[in-house]
Design an enzyme around this catalytic site. Structure first.
Site, short mmCIF file in Angstrom:
data_model
loop_
_atom_site.label_atom_id
_atom_site.label_comp_id
_atom_site.label_asym_id
_atom_site.label_seq_id
_atom_site.Cartn_x
_atom_site.Cartn_y
_atom_site.Cartn_z
CE LYS A 151 33.71 47.02 54.07
NZ LYS A 151 34.62 48.17 54.26
CG ASP A 286 42.05 50.43 58.09
OD1 ASP A 286 43.10 50.10 58.66
OD2 ASP A 286 41.08 49.68 57.98
#
Length: 526
Positions: A151, A286
């Site tokens: 990432k 989230d």
């Protein structure tokens, strides 16, 4: 000036993509429709409305993309065409160049990417508002080869976010100073809370630690998988983690075809959420569909796979117990207890009449019991509760904003999985069991075990501490006694003065009487 320029840029993008026309045509007023057509003259607005909204949010930046992600989970509130377009914001935001990603990796690890990974896929597999993800293979320290996900932080994020937060803070100041509800809504504190979480999301080392904590918390649950972090390759701008396989939870037909029990998946999702919130006080905040997959591997079949841990919420013991008591009383339809809890916590003025608040809460909540999720809109319930909170001057709690956002996401997800899910009946047994654990012998035993190392350390020093305490008490008693004696002496002197004065006064009266009688005795002076 920077806030003014950012505000002007937002207005220009909104006009460029015709968001004003989209808003005006959503109202069923002929004159507003005519106004929208008039304002759109000279602008090319041929693209579908959902596409225009998505592109505008993408261009406005990460804060607006996150807003679109939340909206994308609420298909009960949005037309299908807009919901479908906003769903693309979950993991299909336009990626940045792979050369930029490789430069970031090489700068973070200070060596060429080919010496870090055995293989690295230049084409990203997912791209979101903050980062994008590439697949790679890595030689582990134990000599084995690991499939990993890399990432990489999107460049320039901090500068963009700082501008938007400055603008939001300025607008919050206007709301606080100009609105009658400004003090109660605490807009500055809400923006400050939001700012903290956004800045945390830009630090990938913090995200890796969040994932590790969640993985440890939920290791005993057989319903969820969380990737392992490779800490030798974690940096504030890059993290390398275990590659997770699964089907995106939004692809329900594909999951059903694979044999996944969708109704059980929905129930497991509710349990997973409440476990994170009330048992651990540490929850993934989230949870939109872009961050959730479902495993169809034989050994982990039907388990949730959670991704992206940049935003997590935390609750104090007070918050957990207060919320759990509220939920439990709510599920039992004990509205009086809900009202009492609001008064006890100080969220409403102490002068609030409990019976009036109880009646208002009952009027909001009672119509929604015993209904399946497809007939229940938590958004509508929250809106009516907000109206009630305004009437009773309920103070907004900024630390619970993330929880409210996550709850909306969970409801939207549950609605997609199983519209017939009874959210209240599913959650009630869990909360009641949790409450018993909080006030019963299990809680006492847990606290005793948690404090045992501290008590074991103090035990050898106990005689010394006890002697010191007694000596201190002795000195305190002696000082106190001396003060009492001094006060008693002052009192004695005062009493003596009063007594002597009274005696003198009486003797004077007696003397005057004697003199008067002697003066009038005949022949006394002869």
């Amino acid at each position: 000036m920077s806030r003014f320029l950012r505000g002007a840029a937002i207005v220009w993008i909104a006009l460029r993509y015709g968001l004003d026309e989209l808003v005006l045509t959503s109202f069923r007023k002929p004159w507003l429709g005519a106004l929208a057509r008039l304002l759109s003259v000279g602008r090319k607005l041929d693209a579908p409305r959902g596409q225009r909204l998505r592109q505008a949010l993408e261009q406005l930046g990460p804060i607006f993309v996150k807003f679109g992600q939340v909206l994308s989970t609420r298909r009960d509130l949005l037309p299908p065409d807009i919901a479908d377009e906003l769903a693309m914001l979950q993991d299909r935001v336009p990626p940045f160049g792979s050369d930029v990603a490789i430069d970031t990796i090489e700068r973070a690890f200070r060596r060429p990417v080919d010496s870090v990974f055995l293989s690295f896929e230049r084409t990203p597999v997912a791209s979101a508002s903050i980062a994008q993800v590439h697949f790679a293979t890595l030689r582990h320290r134990d000599g084995g080869i690991r499939d990993v996900a890399v990432k990489v932080l999107r460049p320039g994020m901090l500068r963009i976010i700082e501008k938007d937060l400055a603008l939001m803070n300025m607008m919050a100041g206007w709301v606080e100073n100009l609105s009658a509800d400004g003090k109660r809504l605490k807009p500055r504190e809400v923006v400050a809370e939001f700012s903290k979480y956004l800045h945390d999301e830009l630090d990938f080392v913090r995200e890796a630690s969040n994932a590790t904590q969640l993985r440890r918390n939920m290791s005993n649950l057989g319903t969820v998988r969380i990737p392992e972090m490779h800490w030798d390759y974690c940096h504030p701008e890059v993290i390398v983690m275990e590659r997770m396989e699964g089907v995106p939870i939004s692809q329900i037909d594909r999951l059903r075809a694979a044999g996944v029990d969708i109704k059980q998946l929905a129930r497991d999702g509710v349990t997973l959420f409440f476990t994170q919130v009330f048992r651990d006080g540490f929850f993934h905040a989230d949870m939109h569909p872009g961050n959730i997959m479902v495993s169809i591997q034989p050994e982990t079949f039907g388990r949730y796979v959670l991704l992206d841990f940049g935003i997590v919420g935390t609750l104090t013991e007070f918050d957990k117990e207060y919320l759990a008591q509220n939920f439990t009383a709510f599920f039992r339809r004990d509205y009086k207890r809900v009202a009492e809890l609001h008064v006890e916590s100080g969220w409403v003025p102490a002068t609030t009449r409990v019976d009036e608040l109880e009646a208002a809460i009952r009027a909001v909540c009672e119509p929604y019991f015993d209904r399946p999720l497809r007939e229940l809109s938590l958004g509508l319930v929250l809106m009516r509760l907000f109206q009630t909170s305004r009437r009773f001057q309920v103070e907004i709690q900024p630390q619970l904003v993330l929880l409210q956002k996550t709850l909306l996401n969970i409801e939207g997800l549950g609605r997609e999985l199983d519209p017939d899910l009874d959210l209240w009946s599913t959650a009630k047994p869990f909360l009641e069991t949790w409450m018993l654990d909080q006030i019963g012998p299990k809680k006492f035993w847990r606290e005793l075990k948690a404090q045992a190392p501290r008590y074991a350390k103090l035990l050898p020093d106990l005689p010394h501490l006890l002697a010191g305490y007694l000596q201190h008490r002795h000195h305190d008693h002696r000082r106190h006694l001396e003060e009492l004696l001094a006060a008693q002496q002052r009192t004695n002197r005062l009493l003596q003065a009063i007594i002597y004065g009274a005696i003198g006064f009486l003797l004077g009266l007696v003397a005057m009487q004697l003199v008067a009688r002697v003066r009038f005795l005949p022949g006394f002076f002869s």
